[in-house]
Design a protein around this motif. Sequence first.
Motif, PDB file in Angstrom:
ATOM      1  N   ILE A 175       0.886  -1.167   0.020  1.00  0.00           N
ATOM      2  CA  ILE A 175       0.143   0.053  -0.050  1.00  0.00           C
ATOM      3  C   ILE A 175       0.882   1.432  -0.129  1.00  0.00           C
ATOM      4  O   ILE A 175       0.658   2.196  -0.782  1.00  0.00           O
ATOM      5  CB  ILE A 175      -0.906   0.176   1.391  1.00  0.00           C
ATOM      6  CG1 ILE A 175      -2.090  -1.129   0.831  1.00  0.00           C
ATOM      7  CG2 ILE A 175      -1.490   1.348   1.509  1.00  0.00           C
ATOM      8  CD1 ILE A 175      -2.806  -1.471   2.355  1.00  0.00           C
ATOM      9  N   PHE A 176       1.816   1.197   1.055  1.00  0.00           N
ATOM     10  CA  PHE A 176       2.698   2.456   0.958  1.00  0.00           C
ATOM     11  C   PHE A 176       3.822   2.790  -0.101  1.00  0.00           C
ATOM     12  O   PHE A 176       3.613   3.933  -0.619  1.00  0.00           O
ATOM     13  CB  PHE A 176       3.600   2.629   2.074  1.00  0.00           C
ATOM     14  CG  PHE A 176       2.742   2.672   3.599  1.00  0.00           C
ATOM     15  CD1 PHE A 176       1.478   3.255   3.755  1.00  0.00           C
ATOM     16  CD2 PHE A 176       3.451   1.962   4.782  1.00  0.00           C
ATOM     17  CE1 PHE A 176       0.704   3.224   4.708  1.00  0.00           C
ATOM     18  CE2 PHE A 176       2.715   2.392   6.000  1.00  0.00           C
ATOM     19  CZ  PHE A 176       1.469   2.832   6.010  1.00  0.00           C
ATOM     20  N   VAL A 177       4.133   1.599  -0.810  1.00  0.00           N
ATOM     21  CA  VAL A 177       4.862   1.799  -2.066  1.00  0.00           C
ATOM     22  C   VAL A 177       4.163   1.865  -3.412  1.00  0.00           C
ATOM     23  O   VAL A 177       4.510   2.786  -4.126  1.00  0.00           O
ATOM     24  CB  VAL A 177       5.966   0.680  -2.033  1.00  0.00           C
ATOM     25  CG1 VAL A 177       6.663   0.707  -3.050  1.00  0.00           C
ATOM     26  CG2 VAL A 177       6.938   0.793  -0.639  1.00  0.00           C
ATOM     27  N   ILE A 178       3.383   1.138  -3.496  1.00  0.00           N
ATOM     28  CA  ILE A 178       2.609   1.320  -4.705  1.00  0.00           C
ATOM     29  C   ILE A 178       1.469   2.102  -4.742  1.00  0.00           C
ATOM     30  O   ILE A 178       1.465   3.057  -5.796  1.00  0.00           O
ATOM     31  CB  ILE A 178       1.624  -0.271  -5.136  1.00  0.00           C
ATOM     32  CG1 ILE A 178       3.102  -1.225  -5.367  1.00  0.00           C
ATOM     33  CG2 ILE A 178       0.914  -0.319  -6.413  1.00  0.00           C
ATOM     34  CD1 ILE A 178       2.613  -2.592  -5.218  1.00  0.00           C
ATOM     35  N   GLY A 230       8.202   4.488   3.117  1.00  0.00           N
ATOM     36  CA  GLY A 230       7.013   3.555   3.455  1.00  0.00           C
ATOM     37  C   GLY A 230       7.287   2.202   3.804  1.00  0.00           C
ATOM     38  O   GLY A 230       6.507   1.873   4.862  1.00  0.00           O
ATOM     39  N   VAL A 231       8.235   1.583   3.161  1.00  0.00           N
ATOM     40  CA  VAL A 231       8.793   0.270   3.590  1.00  0.00           C
ATOM     41  C   VAL A 231       9.063   0.318   5.193  1.00  0.00           C
ATOM     42  O   VAL A 231       8.698  -0.616   6.007  1.00  0.00           O
ATOM     43  CB  VAL A 231       9.808  -0.153   2.838  1.00  0.00           C
ATOM     44  CG1 VAL A 231      10.249  -1.601   3.411  1.00  0.00           C
ATOM     45  CG2 VAL A 231       9.430  -0.632   1.481  1.00  0.00           C
ATOM     46  N   ALA A 232       9.851   1.289   5.716  1.00  0.00           N
ATOM     47  CA  ALA A 232      10.201   1.500   7.036  1.00  0.00           C
ATOM     48  C   ALA A 232       9.203   1.737   7.792  1.00  0.00           C
ATOM     49  O   ALA A 232       8.956   1.134   9.224  1.00  0.00           O
ATOM     50  CB  ALA A 232      11.404   2.700   6.959  1.00  0.00           C
ATOM     51  N   ILE A 233       8.174   2.597   7.460  1.00  0.00           N
ATOM     52  CA  ILE A 233       6.992   2.985   8.492  1.00  0.00           C
ATOM     53  C   ILE A 233       6.212   1.603   8.348  1.00  0.00           C
ATOM     54  O   ILE A 233       5.725   1.103   9.614  1.00  0.00           O
ATOM     55  CB  ILE A 233       6.078   3.982   7.579  1.00  0.00           C
ATOM     56  CG1 ILE A 233       6.849   5.271   7.878  1.00  0.00           C
ATOM     57  CG2 ILE A 233       4.621   4.239   8.470  1.00  0.00           C
ATOM     58  CD1 ILE A 233       6.198   6.299   7.078  1.00  0.00           C
ATOM     59  N   ALA A 234       6.012   0.688   7.243  1.00  0.00           N
ATOM     60  CA  ALA A 234       5.129  -0.741   7.452  1.00  0.00           C
ATOM     61  C   ALA A 234       5.809  -1.429   8.519  1.00  0.00           C
ATOM     62  O   ALA A 234       4.976  -2.224   9.309  1.00  0.00           O
ATOM     63  CB  ALA A 234       5.184  -1.299   6.103  1.00  0.00           C
ATOM     64  N   THR A 235       7.379  -1.519   8.478  1.00  0.00           N
ATOM     65  CA  THR A 235       7.840  -2.246   9.558  1.00  0.00           C
ATOM     66  C   THR A 235       7.821  -1.888  10.857  1.00  0.00           C
ATOM     67  O   THR A 235       7.571  -2.582  11.818  1.00  0.00           O
ATOM     68  CB  THR A 235       9.556  -2.256   9.291  1.00  0.00           C
ATOM     69  OG1 THR A 235       9.718  -2.775   7.840  1.00  0.00           O
ATOM     70  CG2 THR A 235      10.093  -2.979  10.080  1.00  0.00           C
TER      71      THR A 235
END
Length: 191
Positions: A87-90, A98-103
């Motif tokens: 969601i955050f990247v695409i 976005g990848v870091a926030i998702a983590t």
Amino acid sequence: SIMVAIISGVFLMLLGLVVAKPLLQLMSTPEDVIDLAVVYLRIYCIGMPFTMVYNFGDAILRSVGDTRKPLYCLILSGVVNAGLNLIFVIVFHMGVSGVAIATVISNILSAWLVVRFLMRADETVRLNLKEIRIQKDELVRILRIGLPAGLQGMVFSVANVCIQASINGFGSDAVAGSAAAANFEYFSYYA
């Protein structure tokens, strides 16, 4: 106690925020990715208190023979992490942030779940949030056991940093390939 986990996590978070760029420079991180790596590492470090709380809860549950609940926490947080990455990247085009926030969000979820499990556990390991405090005798005992184990882990981590620094010297393609291989290794190990 859980307070030690929280305090340790906050310390690691602050340390990570300060040393992220110098550490990555020391590791010979390629110039074309260092700024993105710094962003990722700093955001990731914000989640350290939650990672420490999860690890604390995981250890407590496993010590009484409950390996299923920590596994449920990891499965759910892993699915949430993967979904939020997409969601955050695409959708939102947030890239590395976005990848870091998702983590971090998935770390918060796993910490919250393990705390909930501990709050509902039997009397021997039940967590009562109203009674959380640091007990000096227990803290000394934890440090006596934890410091040598922490130092051992630090030596292992320094060795990994040296290996990563060597890989970084080959450029960003080698770094990406190494990261993909590490993810496959972690998945194979935990699957």
